[in-house]
Design a protein around this motif. Structure first.
Motif, PDB file in Angstrom:
ATOM      1  N   LEU A 429      15.031   3.329 -16.819  1.00  0.00           N
ATOM      2  CA  LEU A 429      14.922   1.912 -16.465  1.00  0.00           C
ATOM      3  C   LEU A 429      16.282   1.235 -16.517  1.00  0.00           C
ATOM      4  CD1 LEU A 429      13.154  -0.599 -15.849  1.00  0.00           C
ATOM      5  CD2 LEU A 429      12.962  -0.918 -18.320  1.00  0.00           C
ATOM      6  N   ALA A 430      17.036   1.489 -17.579  1.00  0.00           N
ATOM      7  CA  ALA A 430      18.360   0.870 -17.706  1.00  0.00           C
ATOM      8  C   ALA A 430      19.290   1.312 -16.583  1.00  0.00           C
ATOM      9  CB  ALA A 430      18.966   1.218 -19.067  1.00  0.00           C
ATOM     10  N   LEU A 431      19.200   2.572 -16.175  1.00  0.00           N
ATOM     11  CA  LEU A 431      20.021   3.045 -15.061  1.00  0.00           C
ATOM     12  C   LEU A 431      19.631   2.364 -13.754  1.00  0.00           C
ATOM     13  CD1 LEU A 431      20.117   6.819 -16.013  1.00  0.00           C
ATOM     14  CD2 LEU A 431      22.109   5.324 -15.801  1.00  0.00           C
ATOM     15  N   ARG A 432      18.328   2.127 -13.550  1.00  0.00           N
ATOM     16  CA  ARG A 432      17.891   1.373 -12.367  1.00  0.00           C
ATOM     17  C   ARG A 432      18.525  -0.015 -12.359  1.00  0.00           C
ATOM     18  NH1 ARG A 432      13.364   4.739 -12.782  1.00  0.00           N
ATOM     19  NH2 ARG A 432      12.333   5.167 -10.785  1.00  0.00           N
ATOM     20  N   TYR A 433      18.502  -0.660 -13.503  1.00  0.00           N
ATOM     21  CA  TYR A 433      19.082  -2.002 -13.593  1.00  0.00           C
ATOM     22  C   TYR A 433      20.600  -1.957 -13.406  1.00  0.00           C
ATOM     23  CZ  TYR A 433      14.701  -3.959 -15.440  1.00  0.00           C
ATOM     24  OH  TYR A 433      13.412  -4.405 -15.599  1.00  0.00           O
ATOM     25  N   ASP A 437      21.825  -2.881  -6.514  1.00  0.00           N
ATOM     26  CA  ASP A 437      22.675  -3.779  -5.737  1.00  0.00           C
ATOM     27  C   ASP A 437      22.276  -5.227  -5.987  1.00  0.00           C
ATOM     28  OD1 ASP A 437      24.077  -1.663  -4.610  1.00  0.00           O
ATOM     29  OD2 ASP A 437      22.643  -1.445  -2.971  1.00  0.00           O
ATOM     30  N   ALA A 438      20.965  -5.470  -6.050  1.00  0.00           N
ATOM     31  CA  ALA A 438      20.453  -6.809  -6.353  1.00  0.00           C
ATOM     32  C   ALA A 438      19.333  -6.631  -7.369  1.00  0.00           C
ATOM     33  CB  ALA A 438      19.940  -7.495  -5.087  1.00  0.00           C
ATOM     34  N   LEU A 439      19.590  -7.032  -8.601  1.00  0.00           N
ATOM     35  CA  LEU A 439      18.639  -6.816  -9.681  1.00  0.00           C
ATOM     36  C   LEU A 439      17.385  -7.656  -9.465  1.00  0.00           C
ATOM     37  CD1 LEU A 439      18.035  -5.528 -12.421  1.00  0.00           C
ATOM     38  CD2 LEU A 439      19.163  -7.479 -13.497  1.00  0.00           C
ATOM     39  N   ASN A 440      16.226  -6.999  -9.529  1.00  0.00           N
ATOM     40  CA  ASN A 440      14.936  -7.681  -9.413  1.00  0.00           C
ATOM     41  C   ASN A 440      14.008  -7.091 -10.469  1.00  0.00           C
ATOM     42  OD1 ASN A 440      12.371  -8.674  -8.727  1.00  0.00           O
ATOM     43  ND2 ASN A 440      12.853  -8.708  -6.539  1.00  0.00           N
ATOM     44  N   GLN A 441      14.022  -7.703 -11.668  1.00  0.00           N
ATOM     45  CA  GLN A 441      13.238  -7.153 -12.771  1.00  0.00           C
ATOM     46  C   GLN A 441      11.747  -7.210 -12.488  1.00  0.00           C
ATOM     47  OE1 GLN A 441      14.775  -8.097 -16.915  1.00  0.00           O
ATOM     48  NE2 GLN A 441      15.865  -9.651 -15.723  1.00  0.00           N
ATOM     49  N   ARG A 442      11.309  -8.271 -11.864  1.00  0.00           N
ATOM     50  CA  ARG A 442       9.881  -8.431 -11.618  1.00  0.00           C
ATOM     51  C   ARG A 442       9.359  -7.323 -10.698  1.00  0.00           C
ATOM     52  NH1 ARG A 442       6.924 -14.040  -9.623  1.00  0.00           N
ATOM     53  NH2 ARG A 442       4.799 -13.231  -9.598  1.00  0.00           N
ATOM     54  N   GLU A 443      10.097  -7.027  -9.655  1.00  0.00           N
ATOM     55  CA  GLU A 443       9.664  -5.983  -8.731  1.00  0.00           C
ATOM     56  C   GLU A 443       9.764  -4.611  -9.382  1.00  0.00           C
ATOM     57  OE1 GLU A 443       8.288  -4.189  -5.173  1.00  0.00           O
ATOM     58  OE2 GLU A 443       8.105  -6.188  -6.073  1.00  0.00           O
ATOM     59  N   THR A 444      10.800  -4.395 -10.178  1.00  0.00           N
ATOM     60  CA  THR A 444      10.933  -3.120 -10.878  1.00  0.00           C
ATOM     61  C   THR A 444       9.759  -2.897 -11.815  1.00  0.00           C
ATOM     62  OG1 THR A 444      13.348  -3.266 -10.764  1.00  0.00           O
ATOM     63  CG2 THR A 444      12.420  -1.749 -12.381  1.00  0.00           C
ATOM     64  N   HIS A 445       9.344  -3.939 -12.516  1.00  0.00           N
ATOM     65  CA  HIS A 445       8.174  -3.831 -13.390  1.00  0.00           C
ATOM     66  C   HIS A 445       6.923  -3.505 -12.582  1.00  0.00           C
ATOM     67  CE1 HIS A 445       8.840  -5.056 -17.647  1.00  0.00           C
ATOM     68  NE2 HIS A 445      10.044  -5.285 -17.162  1.00  0.00           N
TER      69      HIS A 445
END
Length: 468
Positions: A429-433, A437-445
């Motif tokens: 997860l941390a590597l994804r963040y 290119d454009a961080l989107n925590q809500r979509e990642t969750h």
């Protein structure tokens, strides 16, 4: 604490190892530094991910050691981790070498007997006392018939809670005698109040992902994460108590800690703390509605008690169904001889480590698991370790994440992401963040962490009981 290259420093009492009182006064420039706040190994791993990408990182660790653990050589979970294949190489920079884990051996303990999973149907009957067997069998037949008709004729039944999911598939007697107490002990709320998604994920979805083990062991992996931070020019400051987050122009600009010392954030800060804690730090910088929502996302403490004894008859992962037993899980970790780790969640009545070890050893003996030594026990108390997936929690979390992202807060680790991640999943997860290119925590969750929504699992059978 002892300094490592003069860059691991204790600030809780106002004295650092490399420098003293002036070190805590005023404001420290962070112009070329990334900031990570948190507690425990989750925070250390998140900081190591940033460092592995070339960032100079300052970790503000609430715990007294860089990992926040007293016993870093024992796994806080099962020892098995799940690292996405796309992140294998990057993850090894944080953990050290990874090796493929052997096949999982799971079992349940009920009424003094261990039953390997999957069980036979005859073994399922042995989980229940004589009075419950016939009602449970009848209820199960009715549930299977009703679900089969639903598949043919259509129509559905709304399921909102863990209880709803279990009763529809197994019948109410099976839920009452087997699932109810286990769910509350493991996940922190009565089954009626837990999310249905949790039941789908843990009882209904086979965990067939390849798993890994840390080649050098748990303690070596944490030492590797620490080294990663220090080698990149970063530092770890232990015993740090965060007081508040100062917001300027809509972004968290400064972190205020012990004795008024401030750290600038450059508009983004990674935090491995519970949403409610973060909301308290933000004080008046968020709306009352957001604060209430964050406080609803409860995170419970946990304890892990490592006891020495004869573990030859124990499976790798044993789930305890008997209500009177104080622990819900027993893990016999790979590479740790004659040691079992007993898992319990929630605040324990025994504040003393020795008394807690004695309680667990006595319960293990009564439950038929054998005798374990109390004298050599290792007790780990984990603060804010169990995200409580109550009904509606994930909808609330998505609302909170919108505010966090606008403020420049990135929630990492188990508590910050509000998900019971294993160490490999934390790092993935941390590597994804880190690499987005454009961080989107809500979509990642939504894609990566939320329990899957499935409607085709009506034929799930009790013989498997738990999948992960």
């Amino acid at each position: 604490t002892h300094p490592v290259n003069n860059r691991v420093e204790e600030v809780g009492n106002g004295v650092g190892c490399a420098s003293k009182w002036f070190f805590l006064e005023g404001e420290e420039s962070m112009s070329d530094t990334r900031l990570v706040i948190g507690h425990g190994p989750c925070a250390l791993r998140a900081a190591a991910v940033l460092a592995a990408g070339g960032a100079k990182v300052t970790l503000l660790q609430r715990g007294a050691t860089p990992s926040g653990l007293r016993n870093p050589d024992f796994p806080t979970e099962t020892g098995r981790i799940h690292v996405d294949s796309a992140y294998r190489s990057a993850s090894e920079s944080v953990f050290g070498s990874l090796v493929e884990a052997p096949d999982t051996e799971r079992a349940v303990l009920a009424r003094g007997r261990i039953h390997r999973l999957p069980m036979s149907r005859m073994e399922v009957h042995q989980l229940l006392d004589d009075a419950a067997r016939l009602p449970a069998a009848r209820a199960w037949v009715r549930a299977r018939s009703r679900n089969a008709m639903a598949d043919v004729m259509g129509g559905g039944q709304e399921e909102r809670s863990h209880k709803d999911w279990v009763v529809r598939r197994m019948g109410e007697p099976a839920w009452a005698h087997l699932y109810r107490s286990y769910a509350e002990k493991r996940w922190g709320l009565p089954s009626e109040e837990l999310s249905v998604g949790l039941a789908r994920l843990y009882h209904g979805v086979e965990d067939d992902r390849p798993a890994q083990l840390v080649g050098g062991g748990e303690g070596q992996a944490l030492a590797q994460a620490e080294k990663c931070i220090l080698d990149a020019g970063g530092e770890i400051r232990t015993n740090v108590t965060v007081k508040r987050l100062e917001v300027v122009d809509g972004k968290v600009a400064k972190v205020v800690v012990n004795r008024g010392k401030k750290y600038a954030t450059n508009g983004q800060v990674w935090i491995a703390e519970a949403p409610g804690v973060i909301a308290e730090w933000l004080e008046g910088a968020i709306s009352h509605q957001t604060k209430v929502a964050a406080m609803r996302l409860e995170v419970q403490p946990a304890v892990r008690v490592a006891l020495r004894g004869d573990t030859k008859g124990l499976p790798w992962d044993l789930h305890v169904l008997d209500e009177w037993v104080p622990f819900h899980r027993v893990v016999s970790p790979y590479g740790v001889e004659q040691t079992a780790i007993f898992h319990a969640n929630g605040a324990m009545d025994e504040p003393d480590d020795e008394a807690l070890a004695f309680l667990f050893a006595e319960a293990a003996d009564r439950a038929g698991l054998g005798r374990f030594e109390v004298e050599s026990a290792n007790v780990e108390r984990l603060d804010a370790w169990v995200p409580v997936w109550s009904r509606g929690a994930h909808a609330v979390l998505r609302t909170v994440l919108l505010d966090w992202e606008s403020l420049g807060i990135v929630g990492v680790g188990r508590s910050g992401a509000f998900s019971p991640l294993d160490p490999g999943e934390e790092v993935s997860l941390a590597l994804r963040y880190r690499d987005a290119d454009a961080l989107n925590q809500r979509e990642t969750h939504r894609v990566y962490l939320d329990p899957p929504v499935r409607v085709e699992d009506l034929d799930v059978h009790i013989t498997r009981f738990v999948e992960r």
